[in-house]
Design an enzyme around this catalytic site. Structure first.
Site, short mmCIF file in Angstrom:
data_model
loop_
_atom_site.label_atom_id
_atom_site.label_comp_id
_atom_site.label_asym_id
_atom_site.label_seq_id
_atom_site.Cartn_x
_atom_site.Cartn_y
_atom_site.Cartn_z
N SER A 226 9.71 16.95 2.44
CA SER A 226 10.80 16.04 2.82
C SER A 226 10.96 14.95 1.76
O SER A 226 9.98 14.44 1.22
CB SER A 226 10.46 15.40 4.17
N SER B 261 10.44 4.06 -4.91
CA SER B 261 10.73 3.40 -3.64
C SER B 261 12.17 3.72 -3.29
O SER B 261 13.10 3.16 -3.86
CB SER B 261 10.55 1.88 -3.79
N ASN C 64 7.70 11.27 10.26
CA ASN C 64 7.28 10.41 9.15
C ASN C 64 6.73 9.13 9.78
O ASN C 64 7.51 8.28 10.21
CB ASN C 64 8.48 10.12 8.25
N CYS D 195 6.51 4.68 8.27
CA CYS D 195 7.66 3.78 8.30
C CYS D 195 7.20 2.43 8.83
O CYS D 195 6.28 2.36 9.64
CB CYS D 195 8.74 4.31 9.24
N LYS E 298 3.24 13.91 9.83
CA LYS E 298 2.94 13.75 8.40
C LYS E 298 2.06 12.52 8.22
O LYS E 298 2.49 11.39 8.50
CB LYS E 298 4.25 13.62 7.61
N GLY F 205 3.53 13.58 -7.32
CA GLY F 205 3.38 14.39 -8.53
C GLY F 205 1.93 14.78 -8.78
O GLY F 205 1.03 14.46 -7.98
N THR G 26 7.58 16.69 -5.77
CA THR G 26 8.17 16.19 -7.02
C THR G 26 8.51 17.29 -8.02
O THR G 26 9.46 17.16 -8.78
CB THR G 26 7.19 15.17 -7.63
#
Lengths: 306, 286
Positions: free
Chosen positions: A24, A73, A130, A133, A168, A221, A270
């Protein structure tokens, strides 16, 4: 060995034809990748985090590159649930691929509202929560770093949906196994990890953050792969539900490492930006590896670390 | 796509011109569009680097794409070492290019350093459309050694050089030079303005464009993750009331706030070319 190797895997109620999906936030709403690949060849598609209202996201200077990593970000920029259902979801009609919608909120109630809305959507096959947050009612502290808030969130989402629920997990906690166990107890079908750890990068000439007013960003990454592998290994030993490995995957070998430490599936993040066809190439590479090593089903590899 | 390198020529200190053979590609770039090029074979540097189309040269049976770049880091350093016949992994053409208007008489192209790259493509397109157009090129840099490409620019039109330290040409920055030329009537008020360079320069040019009612377009640059609208990291603020949609370019990646007061745009999809009055420079620079 007869026939091609079996790459299928079951995640909660989802039957995936292979264990490779995009992460995501790196795959837009899916349609951004149609020039590059056939989405129906993926194990599943996960769209970026959807919130109740549209969000314009973080200030400019949202990203910078660090050694083998991407620091960004984005601030959950997204079209909001109404627009998503009207303009983005219909794109998946006629594409034979499980669709996982990632949702985020500023309060437990917002997650519950989103889960309720998504539960009524036939085309949505699973939810990914998610939980990294900011929780407005707790002064912006992330949901996913407090085990009791995490428990309440997952319990209440579980209560309003029959869809497969994947949580997640953030790596920014003292013991991720505690959070994994809490999610399992609260009824999660699966866990995906890791979400991006936070990082910084500074311009020494101006003494300002390279992410401007955003100051910090999520690190993704290849730089985070060893951290992700370690945490996937820990979590997969502490829960019975399937774990989806995420973090720095850029090749079939990277994906295999995650399976061997205990992941039942992987998400590629990524590297989609660098090679938009990487998910397909990983699926092909897994076929080749299994054939070469005469392994009938990829599931035989999962959690086989010696 | 993999494209063969035809040439990779050192033009001046740190500046190179790369030519790729894109004959095999059915899509041709327009001025202002860009290619996102893999600048390495390992994981560091990681992301692709965006480069605008500098020139497109059609010869019998072949198509040569030229890219002008300055070595500023690991990625461009790697790129500068590519040799003829090696192949490069590039995605493109991407983004929205310049609107090339009909029937313009006078055009000012304002660049700083490598910002000249996409403007040159535009200049050639303007010249192809109208042989009579007067193109005024304002080109400069911090000091004389950084000013390059003067001979090539003279082929486009009249060249006005500037340097911050006065070591060559006008002593000052591009907006001051443009203001000087407009106020002294050496350039006509209301001429078309095209610019590429640092954000503070573009912001000042926007103020001049407003004051002298010059239509203007700017080619923007920022860090990009993907180049094709997936990562949302190249977002910039636009002025909600100033947004333009002009054929053939559309803005598919605008993200409005719920109350419609704020709007962000992705440079890779909605840009890199914008109307000079569209961009919220103050918010971008804050």
């Amino acid at each position: 060995m007869n026939g091609s190797p079996d790459l299928s895997v079951q995640i909660g109620g989802l039957q995936l034809k292979n264990p490779v999906m995009p992460a995501s936030g790196t795959f837009g709403y899916g349609e951004e990748y149609t020039d590059f690949l056939d989405l129906s060849r993926l194990g599943a598609v996960i769209v970026k985090t959807i919130t109740l209202k549209p969000r314009t996201g973080s200030y400019p200077h949202r990203s910078t590159e660090v050694a083998s990593g991407f620091l960004a970000s984005i601030g959950l920029q997204n079209v909001g649930v109404e627009h998503f259902l009207r303009e983005k979801l219909p794109y998946f009609d006629g594409i034979d691929v499980p669709l996982i919608v990632n949702i985020g909120g500023q309060s437990v109630e917002e997650y519950v509202a989103l889960a309720t809305i998504m539960n009524a959507q036939r085309r949505v096959n699973a939810l990914e929560l998610n939980i990294s947050c900011p929780n407005v009612s707790k002064g912006g502290m992330h949901f996913g770093i407090d085990p009791e808030v995490t428990r309440e969130l997952v319990t209440r989402v579980r209560a309003v949906t029959e869809k497969t629920v994947i949580v997640k997990l953030t790596p920014m906690v003292s013991d991720i196994r505690l959070f994994a166990e809490v999610c399992q107890e609260a009824g999660a079908d699966s866990l995906s990890l890791i979400n991006a750890p936070l990082g910084m990068s500074v311009d020494v000439k101006t003494r300002r953050s390279k992410l401007g007013r955003n100051m910090k960003g999520g690190l993704t990454g290849p730089a985070i792969k060893p951290l992700a592998l370690y945490l996937v290994h820990q979590v997969s030993k502490s829960v019975d539900i399937p774990v989806i490995g995420i973090g720095g995957i850029s090749s079939p070998e990277d994906a295999l490492e995650f399976f061997i430490v205990g992941a039942s599936a992987v998400q590629v993040g990524t590297w989609n930006f660098i090679n938009p066809r990487i998910t397909i190439e990983i699926i092909q590479g897994l076929h080749e590896y299994l054939s070469e090593h005469k392994i009938r089903a990829f599931r035989e590899l999962v959690g086989t670390l010696l | 796509m993999m494209y063969p390198v035809l040439e990779n020529k050192n033009m001046s200190a740190g500046c190179y011109r790369l030519a790729l053979d894109i004959s095999a590609d059915s899509r041709l770039p327009l001025p202002g569009q860009f290619y996102n090029i893999r600048c390495g074979e390992t994981k560091d540097p990681l992301l692709r680097r965006p480069f605008s189309m500098h020139r497109l040269i059609k010869t019998k049976g072949s198509m040569r794409l030229e890219i002008l770049y300055r070595v500023v880091g690991k990625g461009t350093e790697w790129l500068s070492r590519r040799k003829k016949a090696q192949r490069l992994d590039a995605i493109g053409p991407l983004g929205n290019g310049f609107l090339v208007p009909e029937g313009v008489q006078d055009v000012a192209m304002v660049a700083r350093g490598i910002g000249i790259a996409p403007l040159y493509a535009l200049g050639e397109a303007l010249r192809t459309k109208n042989l009579e157009v007067n193109i005024h090129v304002l080109m400069g840099a911090r000091y004389a050694d950084r000013v390059f490409y003067e001979e090539e620019l003279k082929k486009l039109g009249e060249v006005y050089l500037y340097t911050d330290d006065g070591s060559v040409g006008y002593h000052g920055r591009a907006p001051q030079l443009l203001l000087h030329l407009l106020e002294s009537n050496r350039l006509p008020r209301g001429l078309d303005l095209y610019a590429c360079g640092p954000i503070p320069m573009l912001k000042e040019l926007a103020q001049i464009a407003e004051r002298f009612t010059c239509p203007g377009q700017v080619a923007l640059e920022t860090h990009m993750g993907c180049g094709f609208g997936a990562c949302l990291s190249c977002a910039i603020p636009l002025k909600a009331e100033a947004i333009q949609d002009r054929e053939p370019w559309q803005k598919p990646a605008l993200q409005w706030s719920d109350d419609g007061s704020t709007v962000y745009s992705l440079i890779c999809k909605d840009g890199p070319v914008y109307d000079i009055l569209e961009v919220d420079w103050d918010e971008w620079l804050a």
